[in-house]
Design an enzyme around this catalytic site. Structure first.
Site, PDB file in Angstrom:
ATOM      1  N   CYS A 261       3.904  -5.989   4.981  1.00  0.00           N
ATOM      2  CA  CYS A 261       3.021  -5.921   3.575  1.00  0.00           C
ATOM      3  C   CYS A 261       2.704  -4.573   3.460  1.00  0.00           C
ATOM      4  O   CYS A 261       2.173  -4.098   2.441  1.00  0.00           O
ATOM      5  CB  CYS A 261       1.698  -6.540   3.985  1.00  0.00           C
TER       6      CYS A 261
HETATM    7  N1  LIG Z   1       2.795  -9.247   1.461  1.00  0.00           N
HETATM    8  C1  LIG Z   1       1.638  -9.449   1.927  1.00  0.00           C
HETATM    9  O1  LIG Z   1       1.505 -10.432   2.523  1.00  0.00           O
HETATM   10  N2  LIG Z   1       0.609  -8.706   1.814  1.00  0.00           N
HETATM   11  C2  LIG Z   1      -0.671  -8.956   2.321  1.00  0.00           C
HETATM   12  C3  LIG Z   1      -1.841  -8.741   1.264  1.00  0.00           C
HETATM   13  C4  LIG Z   1      -3.264  -8.991   1.885  1.00  0.00           C
HETATM   14  C5  LIG Z   1      -4.392  -8.766   1.023  1.00  0.00           C
HETATM   15  N3  LIG Z   1      -5.601  -8.669   1.776  1.00  0.00           N
HETATM   16  C6  LIG Z   1      -3.971  -9.800  -0.455  1.00  0.00           C
HETATM   17  O2  LIG Z   1      -4.739 -10.888  -0.099  1.00  0.00           O
HETATM   18  O3  LIG Z   1      -3.696  -9.413  -1.437  1.00  0.00           O
END
Ligand SMILES: NC(=O)NCCC[C@H](N)C(=O)O
EC number: 3.5.3.6
Length: 410
Positions: A398
């Site tokens: 991520c």
């Molecule tokens: N690719 C991913 O799973 N990204 C994580 C994003 C975390 C962020 N707190 C969200 O909820 O968008």
């Protein structure tokens, strides 16, 4: 012309990657807005930055060029007209297309150097930081106690999601929740105006304006012609269809595997439950598999007269064997599939591995059961510290947007 973007797999040696170092935006989160900001806790910034620097260094030590989103955007805004146009858009997307607050915000943001302005926009602008000449009744009377004119963007360090590189092009994403929607405007400006990308033949497979929602955590580049994508809390069937149409028309991609996953916060994207780590090896959170390793997947190919043919298939291993032309597929269960360890480690992104070469991954140290299992399956695991970064609810995949990967040997 050779595109500055080139990603034909999830596992080819990582050559160039875009990150964002967490900044003041993290300290602009407070309990009342936590959930709207899509985080479950507030990371302690100095340690989050230290951990992020170590993550970046791990990537550099393994041969990757690390670019920072904030630097790329600053460079993209070097021309005053472009900077002005960008400011108009970001202020409008923050809720002020015109009026006293718009003017106050613009004057305030222009008082910074471009780099500091970019960081300030990501950090958020508090009401007490700007002076407005007059205020409307709405501004005076509504949301009086809300502290921000421009909300912080505490998820900006999850650079996987605002966009995704596929082949020699990119999707610039219409993100699901308001808390993240402005983030992909940064990508649009970087691709259009940063010299590394501008006029270099980068294809935009889908831009951020159509309504259907899509996030990069759902977009997995399995090969130079196969894309897997989650039908998830963050990516809709409509956006997947539009992306497939664009890829089938303009690229080498002839297969899109849309995999239905639970629509919830813990498993928000496909890469929170499923990642590719070697030619024939994947991590998978057992909670997405029904008995016998089944999922709901829809295999899309170009059909007749510009239509798309869709078949429904359920056996994940068989789907992957066929798509990747492999005799066997090794699905490695998060937390060894244990009913407590698997969801605990998945919660802290135990399935969210970042492959930096075939069979070589970066993971969070806290997911030691999953990490040991990966090693037992022959994977080289680089662990990075994760006490604070994990509070944002995302892992190494991520936190990274690969821009260039080496092609896999055929
Ligand atoms: N690719 C991913 O799973 N990204 C994580 C994003 C975390 C962020 N707190 C969200 O909820 O968008």
């Amino acid at each position: 012309m050779q595109s500055p973007i080139h990603v034909t797999s999830e596992i080819g040696k990582l050559k160039t990657v875009m990150l964002h170092r967490p900044g003041k935006e993290i300290e602009n989160v407070y309990p009342e807005i936590l959930h709207r900001m899509l985080v479950d806790d507030i990371p302690y910034l100095p340690i989050a930055q230290e951990e992020h620097d170590l993550f970046a260094q791990t990537l550099r030590d393994n041969g990757a060029e690390v670019l920072y989103l904030e630097d790329l955007l600053t460079e993209a805004l070097a021309d005053d007209n472009i900077k002005d146009e960008f400011l108009e858009k970001i202020i409008a997307e923050s809720g002020y297309a015109a009026g006293a607050i718009h003017d106050g915000l613009k004057e305030f943001l222009l008082s910074f150097s471009t780099k500091d302005m970019v960081n300030k926009i990501i950090a958020g602008v508090r009401k007490d930081e700007i002076k407005t000449k007059y205020a409307s009744l709405a501004e005076l009377a509504e949301d009086k106690d809300y502290p921000f004119y421009m909300d912080p963007m505490p998820n900006a360090y999850f650079t996987r999601d605002q966009q995704a590189c596929i082949g020699d092009g990119i999707t610039i994403n219409h993100m699901t929740f308001k808390a993240r929607q402005r983030e992909s405007l940064f990508t649009e400006y970087i691709i259009k105006h940063n010299k590394r990308f501008a006029d270099k033949g980068v294809e935009v497979w889908r831009n951020r304006y159509p309504e259907g929602r899509i996030e990069g955590g759902d977009e997995l580049v399995l090969s130079d012609h196969v894309l897997a994508i989650g039908i998830s809390q963050r990516t809709s069937a409509k956006a997947i269809t539009e992306l497939a149409e664009s890829l089938f028309e303009k690229s080498n991609y002839d297969t899109v595997i849309a995999i239905h996953i639970p629509h919830n916060h813990a498993m928000m994207h496909l890469d929170t439950v499923f990642t590719m780590i070697n030619y024939d090896q994947f991590t998978v959170h057992p909670a997405i598999l029904r008995d016998g390793g089944h999922v709901d997947a829809y295999i899309m190919h170009p059909g007749n007269n510009g239509e798309i043919s869709i078949t429904h298939e359920t056996n994940l291993k068989e789907i992957l064997k066929k798509a990747l032309d492999k005799p066997e597929i090794d699905l490695i269960p998060t937390g060894g599939g244990d009913p407590i360890i698997a969801p605990r480690e998945q919660w802290n992104d135990g399935s969210n591995t970042l492959a930096i070469a075939p069979g070589v991954v970066v993971t969070y140290d806290r997911n030691y059961v999953s990490n040991d299992l990966l090693r037992k399956h022959g994977i080289l695991v680089h662990e990075v510290r994760s006490s604070e970064l994990s509070r944002g609810r995302g892992g190494p995949r991520c936190m990274s947007c690969p821009i260039v990967r080496e092609d896999l040997k055929k």
